[in-house]
Each structure stands twice: as C-alpha cells, then as structure tokens.
Design a protein around this motif. Sequence first.
Motif, PDB file in Angstrom:
ATOM      1  N   ALA A  46       0.828  -1.211   0.000  1.00 38.56           N
ATOM      2  CA  ALA A  46       0.000   0.000   0.000  1.00 38.56           C
ATOM      3  C   ALA A  46       0.860   1.257   0.000  1.00 38.56           C
ATOM      4  N   ALA A  47       2.027   1.185   0.616  1.00 39.07           N
ATOM      5  CA  ALA A  47       2.921   2.338   0.685  1.00 39.07           C
ATOM      6  C   ALA A  47       3.863   2.405  -0.518  1.00 39.07           C
ATOM      7  N   GLY A  48       3.812   1.414  -1.371  1.00 37.62           N
ATOM      8  CA  GLY A  48       4.745   1.334  -2.491  1.00 37.62           C
ATOM      9  C   GLY A  48       4.223   1.930  -3.787  1.00 37.62           C
ATOM     10  N   ARG A  49       4.975   1.714  -4.811  1.00 34.80           N
ATOM     11  CA  ARG A  49       4.734   2.284  -6.133  1.00 34.80           C
ATOM     12  C   ARG A  49       3.342   1.990  -6.709  1.00 34.80           C
ATOM     13  N   PHE A  50       2.802   0.800  -6.414  1.00 37.40           N
ATOM     14  CA  PHE A  50       1.534   0.396  -7.021  1.00 37.40           C
ATOM     15  C   PHE A  50       0.320   0.654  -6.129  1.00 37.40           C
ATOM     16  N   GLY A  51       0.542   1.109  -4.896  1.00 37.04           N
ATOM     17  CA  GLY A  51      -0.559   1.458  -4.010  1.00 37.04           C
ATOM     18  C   GLY A  51      -1.334   0.271  -3.474  1.00 37.04           C
ATOM     19  N   GLY A  52      -0.805  -0.919  -3.608  1.00 32.92           N
ATOM     20  CA  GLY A  52      -1.468  -2.133  -3.117  1.00 32.92           C
ATOM     21  C   GLY A  52      -0.805  -3.362  -3.696  1.00 32.92           C
ATOM     22  N   VAL A  53      -1.268  -4.501  -3.227  1.00 31.67           N
ATOM     23  CA  VAL A  53      -0.727  -5.785  -3.682  1.00 31.67           C
ATOM     24  C   VAL A  53      -0.990  -5.958  -5.175  1.00 31.67           C
ATOM     25  N   ILE A  54       0.028  -6.439  -5.879  1.00 31.74           N
ATOM     26  CA  ILE A  54      -0.132  -6.821  -7.294  1.00 31.74           C
ATOM     27  C   ILE A  54       0.416  -8.233  -7.480  1.00 31.74           C
ATOM     28  N   ALA A  55      -0.073  -8.902  -8.501  1.00 32.86           N
ATOM     29  CA  ALA A  55       0.373 -10.269  -8.796  1.00 32.86           C
ATOM     30  C   ALA A  55       1.766 -10.258  -9.404  1.00 32.86           C
ATOM     31  N   SER A  56       2.516 -11.292  -9.098  1.00 31.53           N
ATOM     32  CA  SER A  56       3.799 -11.508  -9.763  1.00 31.53           C
ATOM     33  C   SER A  56       3.547 -11.771 -11.248  1.00 31.53           C
ATOM     34  N   GLY A  57       4.376 -11.205 -12.092  1.00 32.42           N
ATOM     35  CA  GLY A  57       4.262 -11.498 -13.522  1.00 32.42           C
ATOM     36  C   GLY A  57       4.422 -12.971 -13.813  1.00 32.42           C
ATOM     37  N   TRP A  58       5.250 -13.649 -12.999  1.00 29.67           N
ATOM     38  CA  TRP A  58       5.441 -15.092 -13.199  1.00 29.67           C
ATOM     39  C   TRP A  58       4.160 -15.856 -12.890  1.00 29.67           C
ATOM     40  N   GLN A  59       3.366 -15.364 -11.961  1.00 27.05           N
ATOM     41  CA  GLN A  59       2.077 -15.995 -11.679  1.00 27.05           C
ATOM     42  C   GLN A  59       1.170 -15.887 -12.898  1.00 27.05           C
ATOM     43  N   ILE A  60       1.185 -14.739 -13.548  1.00 28.58           N
ATOM     44  CA  ILE A  60       0.326 -14.535 -14.719  1.00 28.58           C
ATOM     45  C   ILE A  60       0.810 -15.413 -15.875  1.00 28.58           C
ATOM     46  N   ALA A  61       2.111 -15.544 -16.037  1.00 33.15           N
ATOM     47  CA  ALA A  61       2.647 -16.422 -17.082  1.00 33.15           C
ATOM     48  C   ALA A  61       2.229 -17.872 -16.825  1.00 33.15           C
ATOM     49  N   ALA A  62       2.375 -18.338 -15.593  1.00 31.62           N
ATOM     50  CA  ALA A  62       1.982 -19.706 -15.253  1.00 31.62           C
ATOM     51  C   ALA A  62       0.474 -19.901 -15.425  1.00 31.62           C
ATOM     52  N   LEU A  63      -0.310 -18.924 -14.995  1.00 29.06           N
ATOM     53  CA  LEU A  63      -1.762 -19.000 -15.148  1.00 29.06           C
ATOM     54  C   LEU A  63      -2.146 -19.065 -16.623  1.00 29.06           C
ATOM     55  N   SER A  64      -1.437 -18.322 -17.463  1.00 35.72           N
ATOM     56  CA  SER A  64      -1.768 -18.343 -18.894  1.00 35.72           C
ATOM     57  C   SER A  64      -1.588 -19.733 -19.471  1.00 35.72           C
ATOM     58  N   MET A  65      -0.588 -20.469 -19.008  1.00 31.26           N
ATOM     59  CA  MET A  65      -0.375 -21.837 -19.485  1.00 31.26           C
ATOM     60  C   MET A  65      -1.503 -22.745 -19.015  1.00 31.26           C
ATOM     61  N   ARG A  66      -1.841 -22.649 -17.731  1.00 26.95           N
ATOM     62  CA  ARG A  66      -2.915 -23.495 -17.199  1.00 26.95           C
ATOM     63  C   ARG A  66      -4.228 -23.267 -17.941  1.00 26.95           C
ATOM     64  N   LEU A  67      -4.578 -21.997 -18.156  1.00 28.52           N
ATOM     65  CA  LEU A  67      -5.847 -21.694 -18.811  1.00 28.52           C
ATOM     66  C   LEU A  67      -5.856 -22.163 -20.262  1.00 28.52           C
ATOM     67  N   PHE A  68      -4.704 -22.089 -20.923  1.00 25.13           N
ATOM     68  CA  PHE A  68      -4.621 -22.567 -22.299  1.00 25.13           C
ATOM     69  C   PHE A  68      -4.817 -24.076 -22.359  1.00 25.13           C
ATOM     70  N   VAL A  69      -4.161 -24.803 -21.479  1.00 28.50           N
ATOM     71  CA  VAL A  69      -4.317 -26.261 -21.459  1.00 28.50           C
ATOM     72  C   VAL A  69      -5.778 -26.611 -21.170  1.00 28.50           C
ATOM     73  N   GLU A  70      -6.386 -25.933 -20.208  1.00 26.45           N
ATOM     74  CA  GLU A  70      -7.800 -26.179 -19.892  1.00 26.45           C
ATOM     75  C   GLU A  70      -8.710 -25.877 -21.082  1.00 26.45           C
ATOM     76  N   ALA A  71      -8.351 -24.868 -21.881  1.00 26.75           N
ATOM     77  CA  ALA A  71      -9.170 -24.497 -23.040  1.00 26.75           C
ATOM     78  C   ALA A  71      -9.061 -25.531 -24.166  1.00 26.75           C
ATOM     79  N   GLY A  72      -8.089 -26.440 -24.062  1.00 29.28           N
ATOM     80  CA  GLY A  72      -7.999 -27.537 -25.017  1.00 29.28           C
ATOM     81  C   GLY A  72      -7.344 -27.207 -26.334  1.00 29.28           C
ATOM     82  N   GLY A  73      -6.536 -26.159 -26.387  1.00 30.99           N
ATOM     83  CA  GLY A  73      -5.921 -25.756 -27.640  1.00 30.99           C
ATOM     84  C   GLY A  73      -5.129 -26.836 -28.353  1.00 30.99           C
ATOM     85  N   TYR A  74      -4.382 -27.611 -27.605  1.00 32.71           N
ATOM     86  CA  TYR A  74      -3.606 -28.682 -28.225  1.00 32.71           C
ATOM     87  C   TYR A  74      -4.329 -30.019 -28.172  1.00 32.71           C
TER      88      TYR A  74
END
Length: 149
Positions: A46-74
Amino acid sequence: MRRYFEDFKIGETWESRPVELTEDDIIRYARENDPQPMHTDPEAAAAGRFGGVIASGWQIAALSMRLFVEAGGYGKTPMVGMGIDELRWRRPVRPGDRLKVTREVVSTELHKTRPEYGVVRTKVTVSNQEDETVMTLISLGQVPTRPAE
C-alpha cells in the motif's frame, strides 16, 4: 482429440474462461515463488509504487499456461515447450481482476533437424475485465507431425 502439426493453421485462436485472482491467491503464489513485498505484504504494498498488492508477472505467465491447457488448444497432443519470446508485463494485476487468455497461431514450420516434429508459435495475450492487456508473449511449442499411414 489428438492434433498433429499439420492441423494447426495460422490465425487459429483459442480463448480461455475468465479467472478472478484474489489477494489470497496472489500472496500464496508470491510467498512460494516471488517473495517481494509488493506481492506478499499488503501494508508494504500500500505504501509502495503500485498502491497495493499486485500479482507476480510469473504468476500470470503460469496462469496463462494453465488456462490454455484447460481451453484444449492442443487437445490430447503431447506438446513440448521450446521457449518463450517477447515476454512483456504490460499492466499490474490486482486482487479482483478477472483474467482471460487468448492464443493465436502466428507461424508454423517443420523442425529443422527433426522432421517428425513441427514448431508452432502462438501469440499469448492476457487481458483483464476491462479488456486491457496485462501480459503478452510468444510461445514456441514442438508438436508431432502426422505419422505416415
């Protein structure tokens, strides 16, 4: 359904279901994988640059893989990741954001030394509930070619 290299067409897209990230989700992931205060400590964040908690970019990258696999692309195709190009975190992801992933096939080519495989490049875009892009990357996947009959 099993898919082979020859089945992937440039311009083909997949879209995931939306997923909402809670503050607990963000903190839990960060404590295990990216323990910086902006991801793990609401008071410090809250006292930092973003004014609150933000997600790690690595979490978003990992989540993107999970959601793609769930969507059945391959489908049921065994795909081996070969790498990521042009990974960019465009906007912070905050608790309560609902994310979806879109993947688009941008190129296909036979593997240079192993003709039983092809390389499928996909552009990955993660966007939030406001349709703002929060992350982009290019993914390279090795996919088997159709066996001779």
